[in-house]
Design an enzyme around this catalytic site. Structure first.
Site, PDB file in Angstrom:
ATOM      1  N   GLU A   1      -4.865   4.769  13.948  1.00 58.90           N
ATOM      2  CA  GLU A   1      -5.780   3.878  14.670  1.00 58.90           C
ATOM      3  C   GLU A   1      -6.401   4.502  15.907  1.00 58.90           C
ATOM      4  O   GLU A   1      -7.340   3.931  16.467  1.00 58.90           O
ATOM      5  CB  GLU A   1      -5.076   2.561  15.033  1.00 58.90           C
ATOM      6  CG  GLU A   1      -4.005   2.647  16.107  1.00 58.90           C
ATOM      7  CD  GLU A   1      -2.631   3.032  15.573  1.00 58.90           C
ATOM      8  OE1 GLU A   1      -2.531   3.389  14.385  1.00 58.90           O
ATOM      9  OE2 GLU A   1      -1.654   2.988  16.348  1.00 58.90           O
TER      10      GLU A   1
ATOM     11  N   HIS B   1       0.392   1.747  15.996  1.00 57.23           N
ATOM     12  CA  HIS B   1       0.259   0.558  16.881  1.00 57.23           C
ATOM     13  C   HIS B   1       1.386   0.517  17.909  1.00 57.23           C
ATOM     14  O   HIS B   1       2.140  -0.458  17.985  1.00 57.23           O
ATOM     15  CB  HIS B   1       0.233  -0.729  16.043  1.00 57.23           C
ATOM     16  CG  HIS B   1      -0.928  -0.795  15.104  1.00 57.23           C
ATOM     17  ND1 HIS B   1      -2.235  -0.895  15.549  1.00 57.23           N
ATOM     18  CD2 HIS B   1      -1.002  -0.744  13.749  1.00 57.23           C
ATOM     19  CE1 HIS B   1      -3.048  -0.917  14.520  1.00 57.23           C
ATOM     20  NE2 HIS B   1      -2.340  -0.808  13.412  1.00 57.23           N
TER      21      HIS B   1
ATOM     22  N   VAL C   1     -14.648 -10.548  16.300  1.00 59.84           N
ATOM     23  CA  VAL C   1     -14.964  -9.915  17.587  1.00 59.84           C
ATOM     24  C   VAL C   1     -13.939  -8.833  17.910  1.00 59.84           C
ATOM     25  O   VAL C   1     -12.770  -8.962  17.568  1.00 59.84           O
ATOM     26  CB  VAL C   1     -14.953 -11.004  18.685  1.00 59.84           C
ATOM     27  CG1 VAL C   1     -14.788 -10.412  20.057  1.00 59.84           C
ATOM     28  CG2 VAL C   1     -16.218 -11.838  18.598  1.00 59.84           C
TER      29      VAL C   1
ATOM     30  N   ASP D   1      -5.418 -10.210  14.699  1.00 59.24           N
ATOM     31  CA  ASP D   1      -4.504  -9.115  15.049  1.00 59.24           C
ATOM     32  C   ASP D   1      -4.670  -8.676  16.501  1.00 59.24           C
ATOM     33  O   ASP D   1      -3.829  -7.958  17.030  1.00 59.24           O
ATOM     34  CB  ASP D   1      -4.654  -7.927  14.087  1.00 59.24           C
ATOM     35  CG  ASP D   1      -6.045  -7.335  14.094  1.00 59.24           C
ATOM     36  OD1 ASP D   1      -6.995  -8.002  14.551  1.00 59.24           O
ATOM     37  OD2 ASP D   1      -6.190  -6.173  13.662  1.00 59.24           O
TER      38      ASP D   1
ATOM     39  N   LYS E   1       2.220   2.056   7.112  1.00 63.00           N
ATOM     40  CA  LYS E   1       2.641   1.264   8.269  1.00 63.00           C
ATOM     41  C   LYS E   1       3.582   2.051   9.166  1.00 63.00           C
ATOM     42  O   LYS E   1       4.181   3.055   8.745  1.00 63.00           O
ATOM     43  CB  LYS E   1       3.347  -0.018   7.803  1.00 63.00           C
ATOM     44  CG  LYS E   1       2.458  -0.983   7.057  1.00 63.00           C
ATOM     45  CD  LYS E   1       1.229  -1.378   7.829  1.00 63.00           C
ATOM     46  CE  LYS E   1       1.530  -2.353   8.951  1.00 63.00           C
ATOM     47  NZ  LYS E   1       0.282  -2.753   9.667  1.00 63.00           N
TER      48      LYS E   1
ATOM     49  N   ALA F   1      -2.782 -11.912   9.564  1.00 64.18           N
ATOM     50  CA  ALA F   1      -2.964 -10.722  10.397  1.00 64.18           C
ATOM     51  C   ALA F   1      -3.117  -9.436   9.582  1.00 64.18           C
ATOM     52  O   ALA F   1      -3.616  -8.438  10.109  1.00 64.18           O
ATOM     53  CB  ALA F   1      -1.790 -10.597  11.365  1.00 64.18           C
TER      54      ALA F   1
ATOM     55  N   VAL G   1     -16.306  -5.708  10.478  1.00 64.52           N
ATOM     56  CA  VAL G   1     -15.839  -6.919   9.787  1.00 64.52           C
ATOM     57  C   VAL G   1     -17.008  -7.876   9.578  1.00 64.52           C
ATOM     58  O   VAL G   1     -17.251  -8.367   8.459  1.00 64.52           O
ATOM     59  CB  VAL G   1     -14.710  -7.620  10.597  1.00 64.52           C
ATOM     60  CG1 VAL G   1     -14.440  -9.013  10.045  1.00 64.52           C
ATOM     61  CG2 VAL G   1     -13.436  -6.785  10.571  1.00 64.52           C
TER      62      VAL G   1
ATOM     63  N   ARG H   1       0.848  -1.198   0.000  1.00 63.41           N
ATOM     64  CA  ARG H   1       0.000   0.000   0.000  1.00 63.41           C
ATOM     65  C   ARG H   1       0.883   1.247   0.000  1.00 63.41           C
ATOM     66  O   ARG H   1       2.087   1.170   0.195  1.00 63.41           O
ATOM     67  CB  ARG H   1      -0.915   0.003   1.239  1.00 63.41           C
ATOM     68  CG  ARG H   1      -2.008  -1.031   1.184  1.00 63.41           C
ATOM     69  CD  ARG H   1      -2.767  -1.122   2.502  1.00 63.41           C
ATOM     70  NE  ARG H   1      -1.936  -1.666   3.559  1.00 63.41           N
ATOM     71  CZ  ARG H   1      -2.310  -1.785   4.832  1.00 63.41           C
ATOM     72  NH1 ARG H   1      -3.506  -1.376   5.209  1.00 63.41           N
ATOM     73  NH2 ARG H   1      -1.500  -2.295   5.729  1.00 63.41           N
TER      74      ARG H   1
ATOM     75  N   TYR I   1      -0.366   4.544  10.486  1.00 60.46           N
ATOM     76  CA  TYR I   1      -0.667   3.580  11.551  1.00 60.46           C
ATOM     77  C   TYR I   1       0.590   3.439  12.394  1.00 60.46           C
ATOM     78  O   TYR I   1       1.691   3.281  11.854  1.00 60.46           O
ATOM     79  CB  TYR I   1      -1.005   2.196  10.968  1.00 60.46           C
ATOM     80  CG  TYR I   1      -2.370   2.088  10.336  1.00 60.46           C
ATOM     81  CD1 TYR I   1      -3.523   2.300  11.086  1.00 60.46           C
ATOM     82  CD2 TYR I   1      -2.522   1.746   8.999  1.00 60.46           C
ATOM     83  CE1 TYR I   1      -4.792   2.178  10.513  1.00 60.46           C
ATOM     84  CE2 TYR I   1      -3.776   1.630   8.414  1.00 60.46           C
ATOM     85  CZ  TYR I   1      -4.907   1.847   9.181  1.00 60.46           C
ATOM     86  OH  TYR I   1      -6.147   1.736   8.607  1.00 60.46           O
TER      87      TYR I   1
HETATM   88  N1  LIG Z   1      -6.769  -9.636  10.084  1.00 58.44           N
HETATM   89  C1  LIG Z   1      -6.887  -8.448   9.498  1.00 58.44           C
HETATM   90  O1  LIG Z   1      -6.273  -8.193   8.466  1.00 58.44           O
HETATM   91  C2  LIG Z   1      -7.821  -7.422  10.060  1.00 58.44           C
HETATM   92  C3  LIG Z   1      -8.189  -6.295   9.317  1.00 58.44           C
HETATM   93  C4  LIG Z   1      -9.109  -5.401   9.860  1.00 58.44           C
HETATM   94  C5  LIG Z   1      -9.621  -5.622  11.146  1.00 58.44           C
HETATM   95  N2  LIG Z   1      -9.201  -6.715  11.866  1.00 58.44           N
HETATM   96  C6  LIG Z   1      -9.702  -7.026  13.220  1.00 58.44           C
HETATM   97  O2  LIG Z   1     -11.021  -7.553  13.151  1.00 58.44           O
HETATM   98  C7  LIG Z   1     -11.606  -7.415  14.452  1.00 58.44           C
HETATM   99  C8  LIG Z   1     -13.018  -6.862  14.321  1.00 58.44           C
HETATM  100  O3  LIG Z   1     -12.936  -5.504  13.892  1.00 58.44           O
HETATM  101  P1  LIG Z   1     -14.241  -4.601  13.652  1.00 58.44           P
HETATM  102  O4  LIG Z   1     -13.767  -3.368  12.982  1.00 58.44           O
HETATM  103  O5  LIG Z   1     -15.304  -5.409  13.038  1.00 58.44           O
HETATM  104  O6  LIG Z   1     -14.649  -4.263  15.162  1.00 58.44           O
HETATM  105  P2  LIG Z   1     -16.099  -3.726  15.622  1.00 58.44           P
HETATM  106  O7  LIG Z   1     -15.876  -3.051  16.935  1.00 58.44           O
HETATM  107  O8  LIG Z   1     -16.769  -2.977  14.535  1.00 58.44           O
HETATM  108  O9  LIG Z   1     -16.940  -5.071  15.851  1.00 58.44           O
HETATM  109  C9  LIG Z   1     -16.656  -5.970  16.897  1.00 58.44           C
HETATM  110  C10 LIG Z   1     -17.944  -6.656  17.292  1.00 58.44           C
HETATM  111  O10 LIG Z   1     -17.616  -7.689  18.232  1.00 58.44           O
HETATM  112  C11 LIG Z   1     -18.718  -7.748  19.130  1.00 58.44           C
HETATM  113  N3  LIG Z   1     -18.346  -8.472  20.355  1.00 58.44           N
HETATM  114  C12 LIG Z   1     -17.562  -8.051  21.391  1.00 58.44           C
HETATM  115  N4  LIG Z   1     -17.501  -9.029  22.324  1.00 58.44           N
HETATM  116  C13 LIG Z   1     -18.247 -10.074  21.859  1.00 58.44           C
HETATM  117  C14 LIG Z   1     -18.593 -11.351  22.376  1.00 58.44           C
HETATM  118  N5  LIG Z   1     -18.144 -11.774  23.560  1.00 58.44           N
HETATM  119  N6  LIG Z   1     -19.383 -12.166  21.627  1.00 58.44           N
HETATM  120  C15 LIG Z   1     -19.836 -11.762  20.421  1.00 58.44           C
HETATM  121  N7  LIG Z   1     -19.570 -10.545  19.880  1.00 58.44           N
HETATM  122  C16 LIG Z   1     -18.780  -9.713  20.606  1.00 58.44           C
HETATM  123  C17 LIG Z   1     -19.045  -6.280  19.389  1.00 58.44           C
HETATM  124  O11 LIG Z   1     -20.341  -6.126  19.963  1.00 58.44           O
HETATM  125  C18 LIG Z   1     -18.949  -5.710  17.971  1.00 58.44           C
HETATM  126  O12 LIG Z   1     -20.197  -5.736  17.299  1.00 58.44           O
HETATM  127  C19 LIG Z   1     -10.649  -6.504  15.236  1.00 58.44           C
HETATM  128  O13 LIG Z   1      -9.828  -7.301  16.049  1.00 58.44           O
HETATM  129  C20 LIG Z   1      -9.845  -5.857  14.146  1.00 58.44           C
HETATM  130  O14 LIG Z   1      -8.574  -5.408  14.607  1.00 58.44           O
HETATM  131  C21 LIG Z   1      -8.313  -7.608  11.345  1.00 58.44           C
END
Ligand SMILES: NC(=O)c1ccc[n+]([C@@H]2O[C@H](COP(=O)([O-])OP(=O)(O)OC[C@H]3O[C@@H](n4cnc5c(N)ncnc54)[C@H](O)[C@@H]3O)[C@@H](O)[C@H]2O)c1
Length: 378
Positions: free
Chosen positions: A118, A96, A239, A270, A75, A299, A179, A15, A94
């Site tokens: 972030e 972190h 989550v 992540d 990054k 990740a 997500v 990116r 970003y």
């Molecule tokens: N792997 C990757 O490349 C990548 C990229 C982007 C985001 N992410 C990660 O994805 C994850 C989700 O991000 P997001 O933007 O959707 O967050 P978000 O805050 O929009 O959504 C998280 C959801 O999880 C729910 N939640 C919390 N505790 C819970 C439980 N015990 N049971 C069920 N649901 C529960 C919340 O109510 C919320 O609706 C984060 O960890 C984010 O860092 C990873």
């Protein structure tokens, strides 16, 4: 302001911090943008596009960092970039920092003004510069899920949407935020049976309104999760518990109930992942099996689609970069409390409480430093 756009040098990062359209917006506003040669190559932007947008192409990263008052990146800086950072320079990217003591120390010792994408907030307390990458990762979760359900990729050999006379795949999404919602959109579009589990009942009501009868919603509990995954072909971990490691909602024991050859895409990796058996993987080696269940736990999923991700990210970052360039740092953060929340380091102090707590550093609220700082550049 002189704005610098270096090429990302972190492993497998394609990116770039500004598109040619972003460079045009900044140069039209009277700023100079210095672009490192081939900075946009990984996202499909050749140097001449930046040049036509008013950018100046410089041969080396050293030159870009040396003259820029503000560096716009994607990054966090990595070791070869540390020596290029200098006192009073704005670093917009970003960061972190919480788990990264080395970079935090470099930013503090060099008195860099570190603004972390972030931690910037919007009026509703959301994280507007994280959202685009969650949108990308959520949509990708189903795309990679469909791929890894294919037999040749190690999956059960199931077509997500089924065909007439054969049921569609069952997709269980744990976490119905950005997500989870984006994953659900693609999964519903491909004809899968989708269940979303969340512990926030209001969020489940919203999802029910958005998707009507096309999805099922479940209030989160260990019992319901176990029940749902026992029939799942694809489980998406989505989550987030802000500021903390993701709760382990699916245990190793529970995996024994998942149909053999089932697939987990744990996007929350992540933050440690919401499946007990999750560990981070890379695009070059993305999957592994535990208890007969295929795990995909990359990740940095958006890194696989750098062109889309660069457009999505810069759509969100450019208004802030423009504000910083037009008004200067102090006026820009005074005018926008959400942007102010992005300031993690300033004048050698840690100005973001969670980072200070994570690293046993003194926390200094940015407001305390601003008066003393009016004499500083930018
Ligand atoms: N792997 C990757 O490349 C990548 C990229 C982007 C985001 N992410 C990660 O994805 C994850 C989700 O991000 P997001 O933007 O959707 O967050 P978000 O805050 O929009 O959504 C998280 C959801 O999880 C729910 N939640 C919390 N505790 C819970 C439980 N015990 N049971 C069920 N649901 C529960 C919340 O109510 C919320 O609706 C984060 O960890 C984010 O860092 C990873």
């Amino acid at each position: 302001m002189i704005v610098g756009l270096p090429k990302e040098i972190k492993d497998n990062e394609y990116r770039v911090g500004l598109t040619p359209a972003g460079v045009r917006a900044l140069t039209d506003a009277g700023h100079q943008v210095s672009v490192e040669r081939s900075a946009g190559e990984g996202s499909g932007f050749e140097d001449d596009l930046y040049q036509r947008a008013g950018g100046q192409i410089l041969d080396s990263a050293d030159d870009v960092w040396a003259e820029a008052e503000m560096i716009v990146k994607v990054k966090e800086p990595v070791a070869p970039e540390y020596d290029r950072m200098r006192e009073g320079q704005l670093l917009f990217t970003y960061l972190h920092l919480a788990p990264d003591r080395e970079l935090t120390r470099e930013l503090l010792e060099r008195k860099v003004t570190g603004i972390a994408y972030e931690t910037i907030t919007d009026r509703r307390g959301g994280l507007p510069l994280l959202t685009p990458m969650s949108e990308v990762a959520g949509r990708m979760a189903i795309q990679v899920g469909a791929h890894y359900l294919e037999k040749m990729s190690g999956g059960r050999g199931i077509l997500l949407g089924g065909v007439p006379g054969v049921p569609a795949a069952r997709v269980v999404i744990i976490g119905g935020g950005v997500v989870g919602t984006n994953a659900a959109k693609i999964a519903v579009g491909m004809g899968a049976h989708v269940t979303i589990i969340d512990n926030n009942l209001d969020r489940l009501r919203e999802l029910d309104d958005i998707f009507l009868s096309k999805i099922s919603t479940l209030a989160s509990s260990a019992y319901k999760i176990q029940d749902a995954i026992s029939e799942a072909d694809l489980i998406v971990g989505a989550v987030l518990f802000p500021g903390a490691a993701a709760p382990k909602l699916v245990t190793r024991e529970m995996l024994k109930g998942v149909p053999n050859g089932g697939l987990i895409v744990d996007v929350a990796v992540d933050q440690g992942g919401c499946i007990e058996t999750t560990h981070p993987t890379t695009h070059s080696n993305p999957t592994y099996y535990v208890e007969g269940v295929l795990h995909y736990c990359v990740a940095n999923m958006p890194g696989a689609v750098p062109r889309t991700s660069t457009f999505a990210l810069t759509n969100a970052t450019l208004p802030y970069a423009t504000k910083l360039a037009n008004k200067g740092f102090l006026n820009a953060i005074a005018a926008d409390p959400g942007l102010k929340a992005g300031v993690n380091t300033f004048a050698g102090r840690c100005t973001y409480e969670a980072v200070a707590v994570a690293q046993d550093l003194a926390y200094t609220p940015i407001d305390e430093l601003i008066d003393r700082a009016s004499a500083l550049p930018v």
